[in-house]
Scaffold this active site. Structure first.
Site, mmCIF file in Angstrom:
data_model
loop_
_atom_site.group_PDB
_atom_site.id
_atom_site.type_symbol
_atom_site.label_atom_id
_atom_site.label_comp_id
_atom_site.label_asym_id
_atom_site.label_seq_id
_atom_site.Cartn_x
_atom_site.Cartn_y
_atom_site.Cartn_z
ATOM 1 C CB SER A 242 -0.906 -0.081 1.255
ATOM 2 O OG SER A 242 -0.075 0.092 2.423
ATOM 3 C CE LYS A 243 -0.008 6.921 -3.482
ATOM 4 N NZ LYS A 243 -1.234 7.419 -4.178
ATOM 5 N NE ARG A 244 -1.059 2.345 6.717
ATOM 6 C CZ ARG A 244 -0.739 1.376 7.560
ATOM 7 N NH1 ARG A 244 0.223 1.711 8.678
ATOM 8 N NH2 ARG A 244 -1.227 0.266 7.503
#
Ligand code: GLU
Length: 475
Positions: A242-244
């Site tokens: 994910s982006k995070r």
């Protein structure tokens, strides 16, 4: 003599150069470098709606920043559409492909039927053996591959091993659309062949495409390049990245203050190993890289590890090169707007002088920027909360007296200021720390900084005394 190795990186310019793409580029680059071959760059811009100039620029920029150079000119897939069409038509002429006049409604119905029956083969072959004379008038047909209906399609993958598909489960692929544009599957095969690609190294999300591409190679009577499908990068918990958890563009890593050499080193270990070695110079990476070292399970992205590795690279970097990288990153971070106008001969020299200590404390270039606050700060300094807590009325009074003592110091250096401060502490019956802490707060606005005497030396006499004056209690 064996033919030279040719790898390629073939990104679709529908977004930035993401971290998985950067790793793919790195592996292709390393493999080519190791074997004295070439890495070509092909921009797969056949999807006209989703491809953008901005994405192309971001990909080229990201590769350049990572210092992954390619050989020759960039090849734009869309510019080769006429060649793709020509190959599709040659397959048609050879009876290895056929015109398909199925309407969108017919195709939808076929798809629904196949799904309902749990079949992966969606197209029912309705035009495979049909006489084109029965074609509906005025309709532009697609060209489909006459794929084998029995037997197996096999890929001997250098990473995945032998992968087998039953042909009865594979569709007759569309090669050329009704409007004459090539499909992605055809374009990749024709381009890889024409570019002389010997090794395809890419994410394993393309493994199923390898089966389809193999059928096209076979129909054309061309040899398929060696295939290596690398497991994708997952998040730290094993789920999709994910982006995070790091699914960001390479530009974001640059803006977070990572060094290209550190990111390369981090990426090479993401899915590839060489014993338990973690740190690789570029040459070591090139020498050690091999396809057999690529693992079969998904690598997990770990920010903490990247940060530690980056800290290692910063600590070991040459001071002047860090000053240069410090300057370069200012174009990519918000701090740049304030700091760039302040870069001049004097501040560059100060930065260089402070670098041996600054780099010991920084894991990223952003931390290096934060640590250099004392060099670029305007008077009166912004004192952070922790430092402000140290600047009690008594401490301000002490600073006033210390300033008087330091005014007498000449010449001004780490040694002379240290002697003066030690004498001052002794005369006032104070421990060194009781003087050094408020002094640091006053001249840097922070409670942590490089060694205080170094800070004094870097800032110089006038600036130090002026900063002390700003914080001293009026006599
Ligand atoms: N253009 C594809 C992508 O960006 C890669 C295709 C390939 O490597 O064959 O995912």
């Amino acid at each position: 003599m064996t033919s030279p190795i040719v790898t390629r990186f073939a990104p679709s310019p529908t977004g930035f150069l993401h971290i998985g793409g950067a790793r793919t580029a790195l592996f292709n680059w390393l493999y080519a470098k190791k074997l004295g071959g070439k890495m070509l760059l092909r921009i797969e811009d056949t999807d006209r709606e989703r491809s953008t100039e901005a994405a192309i620029a971001a990909i080229l920029d990201g590769l350049k920043w990572l210092e992954l150079d390619w050989d020759g000119e960039v090849i734009y897939q869309f510019s080769r559409a006429a060649r793709h069409r020509e190959v599709a038509e040659s397959l048609l002429a050879d009876g290895k492909a056929y015109h398909c006049y199925a309407t969108p409604e017919e195709l939808t119905a076929m798809r629904e039927k196949a799904r309902a029956e749990g079949r992966t083969r969606l197209y029912d072959g309705m035009w495979r053996d049909r006489d084109p004379a029965t074609a509906p008038a005025g309709m532009k047909p697609t060209i489909r591959l006459k794929a084998p209906q029995t037997g197996e399609t096999v890929i001997e993958d250098q990473v995945q091993g032998r992968v087998v598909w039953q042909n009865e489960n594979l569709d007759d692929l569309v090669l050329l659309r009704g409007d004459g544009t090539p499909t992605y599957m055809l374009a990749v095969v024709v381009d890889d062949h024409d570019m002389g690609v010997t090794h395809v190294i890419r994410g394993d999300d393309h493994l199923i495409n390898a089966a389809r591409q193999k059928q096209i190679y076979d129909a054309l009577g061309w040899d398929i390049p060696s295939m290596s499908h690398i497991p994708l990068i997952h998040g730290p918990d094993g789920s999709k990245l994910s982006k995070r958890h790091g699914a960001l563009g390479v530009d974001a890593y640059r803006a977070m203050g990572y060094l290209p050499a550190a990111l390369r080193n981090y990426l090479v270990r993401l899915g590839w190993s060489h014993g338990d070695q973690e740190i690789f110079s570029t040459q070591e990476m090139i020498d050690a890289f091999d396809l057999s070292g690529i693992g079969r399970s998904a690598a997990r992205f770990d920010f903490a590890k990247l940060e530690n590795l980056n800290g290692h690279y910063i600590r070991h970097a040459d001071d002047q090169s860090l000053v240069t990288q410090f300057e370069q990153i200012l174009d990519y971070v918000p701090e740049g707007a304030e700091l760039k106008p302040k870069l001049n001969e004097r501040t560059r020299a100060q930065l260089l002088q402070a670098m041996p200590s600054l780099k010991e404390r920084a894991k990223t270039l952003l931390e290096l920027i934060a640590g250099s606050y004392f060099i670029f700060a305007d008077r009166p300094l912004e004192i952070d909360a922790k430092a402000a807590a140290l600047l009690t009325p008594e401490a301000r009074e002490l600073i006033g007296r210390l300033k008087q003592a330091l005014e007498k110091v000449s010449p001004w250096s780490t040694e002379t200021t240290e002697t003066a401060m030690r004498n001052f502490a002794e005369e006032n019956n104070l421990k060194l720390g009781a003087v050094a802490q408020p002094l640091r707060a006053a001249v840097t606005g922070r409670t942590t900084s490089p060694g205080i005497f170094e800070v004094l030396a870097v800032l110089g006499r006038d600036e130090c005394l002026a900063r002390l004056g700003d914080q001293a209690a009026p006599p």
